[in-house]
Scaffold this motif. Structure first.
Motif, short mmCIF file in Angstrom:
data_model
loop_
_atom_site.label_atom_id
_atom_site.label_comp_id
_atom_site.label_asym_id
_atom_site.label_seq_id
_atom_site.Cartn_x
_atom_site.Cartn_y
_atom_site.Cartn_z
N LYS A 29 1.11 -1.11 0.07
CA LYS A 29 -0.17 -0.15 -0.05
C LYS A 29 0.85 1.20 0.28
O LYS A 29 0.60 2.40 -0.66
CB LYS A 29 -1.08 -0.12 1.01
CG LYS A 29 -1.90 1.01 1.14
CD LYS A 29 -2.85 1.21 2.46
CE LYS A 29 -3.73 2.06 2.31
NZ LYS A 29 -3.42 3.62 1.97
N PHE A 30 2.00 1.19 0.69
CA PHE A 30 2.94 2.23 0.90
C PHE A 30 3.58 2.49 -0.42
O PHE A 30 3.57 3.60 -1.01
CB PHE A 30 3.87 2.33 1.89
CG PHE A 30 4.89 3.14 1.95
CD1 PHE A 30 4.74 4.32 2.84
CD2 PHE A 30 6.23 3.15 1.27
CE1 PHE A 30 5.71 5.37 2.87
CE2 PHE A 30 7.20 4.01 1.37
CZ PHE A 30 7.07 5.27 2.16
N ALA A 31 4.00 1.23 -1.04
CA ALA A 31 4.27 1.46 -2.57
C ALA A 31 3.76 2.21 -3.37
O ALA A 31 3.91 3.16 -4.31
CB ALA A 31 4.91 0.27 -2.92
N GLN A 32 2.24 1.68 -3.55
CA GLN A 32 1.18 2.30 -4.51
C GLN A 32 0.93 3.65 -4.31
O GLN A 32 0.79 4.41 -5.28
CB GLN A 32 -0.01 1.66 -4.29
CG GLN A 32 -0.91 1.86 -5.17
CD GLN A 32 -2.16 0.98 -4.96
OE1 GLN A 32 -2.43 0.12 -4.09
NE2 GLN A 32 -3.33 1.15 -5.89
N ASP A 33 1.25 4.18 -3.12
CA ASP A 33 0.63 5.66 -2.64
C ASP A 33 2.02 6.40 -2.80
O ASP A 33 1.79 7.65 -2.57
CB ASP A 33 0.22 5.69 -1.10
CG ASP A 33 -1.15 5.02 -0.92
OD1 ASP A 33 -1.58 4.64 -2.06
OD2 ASP A 33 -1.13 4.95 0.06
N ASN A 34 3.31 6.04 -3.04
CA ASN A 34 4.16 6.68 -3.03
C ASN A 34 5.24 6.57 -4.39
O ASN A 34 6.41 6.99 -4.11
CB ASN A 34 5.20 6.68 -1.81
CG ASN A 34 4.38 7.12 -0.50
OD1 ASN A 34 4.57 8.13 -0.10
ND2 ASN A 34 3.65 6.20 0.17
N GLY A 35 4.56 5.84 -5.31
CA GLY A 35 5.40 5.91 -6.35
C GLY A 35 6.41 4.73 -6.58
O GLY A 35 7.49 4.84 -7.34
N PHE A 36 6.23 3.82 -5.84
CA PHE A 36 7.21 2.58 -6.01
C PHE A 36 6.45 1.52 -6.60
O PHE A 36 5.30 1.42 -6.46
CB PHE A 36 7.57 2.09 -4.42
CG PHE A 36 8.42 2.99 -3.76
CD1 PHE A 36 9.83 3.02 -3.95
CD2 PHE A 36 7.80 4.22 -2.88
CE1 PHE A 36 10.71 4.15 -3.42
CE2 PHE A 36 8.77 4.92 -2.26
CZ PHE A 36 10.09 5.00 -2.40
N ILE A 73 12.05 -1.49 0.72
CA ILE A 73 11.13 -1.03 1.71
C ILE A 73 10.58 -2.16 2.73
O ILE A 73 10.54 -3.28 2.54
CB ILE A 73 9.63 -0.95 1.09
CG1 ILE A 73 9.90 0.16 -0.05
CG2 ILE A 73 8.56 -0.32 1.81
CD1 ILE A 73 8.62 0.54 -1.01
N VAL A 102 13.79 2.20 2.82
CA VAL A 102 12.67 2.90 3.27
C VAL A 102 11.70 2.33 4.18
O VAL A 102 11.61 1.17 4.10
CB VAL A 102 11.84 3.38 1.78
CG1 VAL A 102 10.69 4.26 2.43
CG2 VAL A 102 12.71 3.98 0.94
N VAL A 104 8.05 2.01 6.20
CA VAL A 104 6.51 2.45 6.06
C VAL A 104 6.17 3.29 7.07
O VAL A 104 5.55 4.47 6.97
CB VAL A 104 5.77 1.28 6.00
CG1 VAL A 104 4.26 1.59 5.97
CG2 VAL A 104 5.97 0.41 4.42
N HIS A 107 9.29 8.11 9.04
CA HIS A 107 10.08 8.99 8.08
C HIS A 107 10.77 10.01 8.65
O HIS A 107 10.33 10.59 9.53
CB HIS A 107 8.79 9.53 7.31
CG HIS A 107 7.66 8.50 6.98
ND1 HIS A 107 7.72 7.80 5.83
CD2 HIS A 107 6.47 8.41 7.56
CE1 HIS A 107 6.67 6.95 5.91
NE2 HIS A 107 5.82 7.40 6.81
#
Length: 200
Positions: A29-36, A73, A102, A104, A107
């Motif tokens: 989900k993090f990848a999808q939301d942050n361009g990964f 990630i 990275v 999740v 940050h």
């Protein structure tokens, strides 16, 4: 899209694959939301983060030199390592290979203060593991001094009660008595073992 590898780990046989599923779900989900774009997954089950003897972790580090991904990630930094030395060493290896680490949930940004915050979290993770180990050993010692079971398989001839005390297992006690009597009567260990195996 930044190509990334997902790394997930749980540290104990008492934990389950649901922990891995939850980590991977959060990572995706993090990848999808942050361009990964997740192009690989590396998973270590029942492996401690206090050392680097983790098969998929080492495979991920080796693969980082291939250029197949530009980021790793993790759900939290303590999934990557619970040792400050290992964390610094392998983050340096990733950086040398052009791969960023990275988290999740954590940050830090690029400000100088982020160095302090990241180091503090790594120190807390290492402290958590070291303190947990100390507390477990202390509990085991207290149990041993109180003649209580400290875990694992009880000795042959005994069973563990609800309050962790040892009591004689009557069925196994007969086996123990048979073994001692057989030795006193001159039987060899091999003969005793064979007879017991035949009895089942």
């Amino acid at each position: 899209m930044i190509r990334a590898a997902a790394y997930a780990r749980f540290s104990s046989d008492n934990q389950r694959d649901e922990s891995i599923d939850a980590q991977l779900s959060a990572i995706h989900k993090f990848a999808q939301d942050n361009g990964f774009e997740i192009v690989a997954e590396y998973i270590d089950r029942a492996k401690t983060g206090t050392n680097d003897r983790r098969e998929d972790f080492q495979r991920m580090i080796a693969d980082s030199a291939s250029g197949d991904f530009e980021a790793v990630i993790v759900h939290k930094l303590d999934r990557f390592a619970r040792s400050r030395y290992d964390s610094a060493f392998y983050k340096r290896t990733l950086k040398t290979n052009g791969v960023q680490l990275v988290s999740v949930l954590e940050h830090f940004g690029s400000e100088p203060e982020s160095i302090i915050m990241e180091g503090l979290l790594e120190s807390m993770s290492e402290y958590y593991s070291a303190n947990l180990s100390r507390e477990v050993k202390k509990g085991q010692m207290e149990n041993a001094l109180a003649c209580k079971h400290t875990g694992g398989q009880p000795p042959l001839g005994y069973q563990v009660t609800a309050d962790l005390k040892y009591e004689i297992n009557e069925n196994e006690a007969k086996v123990i008595q048979y073994i001692f009597n057989s030795v006193l009567n001159g039987k060899s260990y091999a003969d005793i073992s064979e007879e017991l195996n035949q009895r089942g």
